[in-house]
Design a protein around this motif. Structure first.
Motif, PDB file in Angstrom:
ATOM      1  N   ALA A  29      67.334  22.059  81.240  1.00  0.00           N
ATOM      2  CA  ALA A  29      66.366  22.540  80.250  1.00  0.00           C
ATOM      3  C   ALA A  29      67.047  23.146  79.022  1.00  0.00           C
ATOM      4  O   ALA A  29      66.573  22.989  77.895  1.00  0.00           O
ATOM      5  CB  ALA A  29      65.440  23.583  80.897  1.00  0.00           C
ATOM      6  N   ALA A  30      68.166  23.825  79.236  1.00  0.00           N
ATOM      7  CA  ALA A  30      68.791  24.572  78.137  1.00  0.00           C
ATOM      8  C   ALA A  30      69.978  23.833  77.508  1.00  0.00           C
ATOM      9  O   ALA A  30      70.458  24.227  76.444  1.00  0.00           O
ATOM     10  CB  ALA A  30      69.248  25.950  78.646  1.00  0.00           C
ATOM     11  N   GLY A  31      70.473  22.815  78.199  1.00  0.00           N
ATOM     12  CA  GLY A  31      71.599  22.056  77.652  1.00  0.00           C
ATOM     13  C   GLY A  31      72.930  22.769  77.758  1.00  0.00           C
ATOM     14  O   GLY A  31      73.891  22.425  77.061  1.00  0.00           O
ATOM     15  N   ARG A  32      72.998  23.738  78.623  1.00  0.00           N
ATOM     16  CA  ARG A  32      74.249  24.471  78.837  1.00  0.00           C
ATOM     17  C   ARG A  32      74.159  25.193  80.178  1.00  0.00           C
ATOM     18  O   ARG A  32      73.062  25.376  80.725  1.00  0.00           O
ATOM     19  CB  ARG A  32      74.503  25.484  77.720  1.00  0.00           C
ATOM     20  N   VAL A 286      65.697  34.132  80.417  1.00  0.00           N
ATOM     21  CA  VAL A 286      64.968  34.933  79.418  1.00  0.00           C
ATOM     22  C   VAL A 286      65.487  34.613  78.020  1.00  0.00           C
ATOM     23  O   VAL A 286      64.713  34.387  77.082  1.00  0.00           O
ATOM     24  CB  VAL A 286      65.089  36.443  79.747  1.00  0.00           C
ATOM     25  N   ARG A 287      66.821  34.526  77.873  1.00  0.00           N
ATOM     26  CA  ARG A 287      67.395  34.260  76.546  1.00  0.00           C
ATOM     27  C   ARG A 287      67.024  32.863  76.047  1.00  0.00           C
ATOM     28  O   ARG A 287      66.889  32.637  74.856  1.00  0.00           O
ATOM     29  CB  ARG A 287      68.920  34.424  76.583  1.00  0.00           C
ATOM     30  N   ALA A 288      66.856  31.919  76.995  1.00  0.00           N
ATOM     31  CA  ALA A 288      66.520  30.545  76.605  1.00  0.00           C
ATOM     32  C   ALA A 288      65.005  30.336  76.486  1.00  0.00           C
ATOM     33  O   ALA A 288      64.551  29.217  76.239  1.00  0.00           O
ATOM     34  CB  ALA A 288      67.103  29.567  77.633  1.00  0.00           C
ATOM     35  N   GLY A 289      64.232  31.410  76.689  1.00  0.00           N
ATOM     36  CA  GLY A 289      62.774  31.289  76.591  1.00  0.00           C
ATOM     37  C   GLY A 289      62.161  30.544  77.763  1.00  0.00           C
ATOM     38  O   GLY A 289      61.075  29.979  77.653  1.00  0.00           O
ATOM     39  N   LEU A 290      62.851  30.553  78.913  1.00  0.00           N
ATOM     40  CA  LEU A 290      62.359  29.871  80.116  1.00  0.00           C
ATOM     41  C   LEU A 290      61.899  30.904  81.147  1.00  0.00           C
ATOM     42  O   LEU A 290      62.431  32.025  81.175  1.00  0.00           O
ATOM     43  CB  LEU A 290      63.476  29.022  80.740  1.00  0.00           C
TER      44      LEU A 290
END
Ligand code: NDP
Length: 296
Positions: A29-32, A286-290
């Protein structure tokens, strides 16, 4: 012995496996990968072992580990500059500065410089305040691990009498806040508490976080109580020149009275690093908005 043994090692292994299982979905989802940066200043051998173990555990969970080992003469300003750089680094979700730092570095300055959203140790006053206010917060790893063990054993903690011995920012205070949030009736005891053994004998849940070997014996414990021994104390072993670890609770006599008890080692200790990984995973979401994974 009557008490059941609370197997923190097994619970921690399961939590680490659950964290690792959730990493691929985050990565997709976040690509990292989620990333944890650990900073160590100085040559303390025990701290180097802790940092190495954290790095290994982080990589085993499929996360990125960034280790920064700085010489003992690193100035406070240099350390704070590194922390600010990590705050700005999008690959880093969690920042942990291994304490204690050398005496010329003010720990509070370090803690307050960490971005609260990356404060996986939960020590920033903003996180402590959020926890006290009953809001979502990064919570220190050891007390959160203790709470997980308690809830796993007892389910609902509502209405139970909990006594926390120790009031440090790292363990005792956040432990008391967590138990209050679980609707326990909480007493916090410390070095000035009068008649401590009478206080601990009232506890359905006793959390010992003092740092005094075998201080609490069976006669300090209410029959059937759940005993969580956070203490890690090194004492001379029977074999000449060797040492061994014991808790703050005298295990042999306490296990005759308690309903369940954490051993030392193998109880709370393994939970701390597992919860560090869990906190890093949650911070990354949380930082990735997930939304953080269920059941974490
Ligand atoms: P601190 O030294 O910061 O705090 C100790 C607390 O114990 C203080 O609140 C102190 O009271 C209280 N205390 C000291 N002596 C007595 C006494 N005679 N009677 C009652 N209370 C007393 O320690 P930490 O909270 O950082 O750690 C506590 C223990 O937990 C240590 O053994 C540590 O190694 C261990 N630990 C284990 C971890 C794990 O992963 N399992 C992680 C973190 C800690 P006062 O405030 O009045 O001085």
């Amino acid at each position: 012995m009557t008490a059941a043994i609370i197997d923190g090692k097994a619970f921690a292994a399961d939590l680490r496996a659950r964290v690792a299982a959730a990493v691929p979905a985050f990565e997709a989802a976040a690509g990292r990968k989620p990333g944890l940066a650990v900073v160590l200043v100085g040559d303390d051998p025990a701290s180097h072992v802790y940092v190495r173990n954290k790095g290994i555990a982080t990589r085993e969970a499929g996360m990125a580990s960034y280790e920064h080992r700085l010489p003992a003469e690193t100035s406070e300003a240099e350390l704070l500059a590194l922390v600010r750089q990590l705050n700005e680094d999008d690959w880093v979700d969690g920042i942990l500065v291994q304490l204690p730092a050398p005496a010329h570095i003010r720990e509070i300055a370090v803690i307050e410089t960490i971005d609260p959203s990356k404060d996986v140790d939960g020590l920033h006053p903003i996180n402590a305040g959020r926890l006290a206010a009953g809001r979502a917060a990064m919570v220190p790893c050891t007390p959160l691990g203790c709470l997980m063990l308690l809830k796993d054993r007892l389910g609902d903690l509502s209405g139970l009498d909990a006594v926390v011995v120790g009031r440090s920012n790292l363990v005792g205070k956040p432990m008391a806040q967590l138990l209050t949030a679980e609707n326990c009736t909480v007493t916090v005891a410390h070095s000035r508490t009068k008649g401590l053994s009478a206080v601990t004998r009232r506890a359905d849940i006793l959390v010992a976080a003092v740092g005094r070997p075998n201080m609490m014996t069976g006669d300090w414990i209410k029959p059937g109580a759940i005993v969580i021994d956070v203490g890690i104390n090194r004492v001379p072993a029977a074999e000449e020149g060797k040492t061994r670890l014991v808790g703050d609770v005298d295990f042999a006599s306490a296990a005759e009275v308690a309903g369940a008890i954490t051993p030392v080692p193998g109880g709370v200790g393994p939970m701390t690093i597992a919860v560090l990984l869990r906190n890093t995973l949650v911070a990354a979401h949380v930082r990735a908005g997930l939304a953080p994974p269920e059941g974490m």
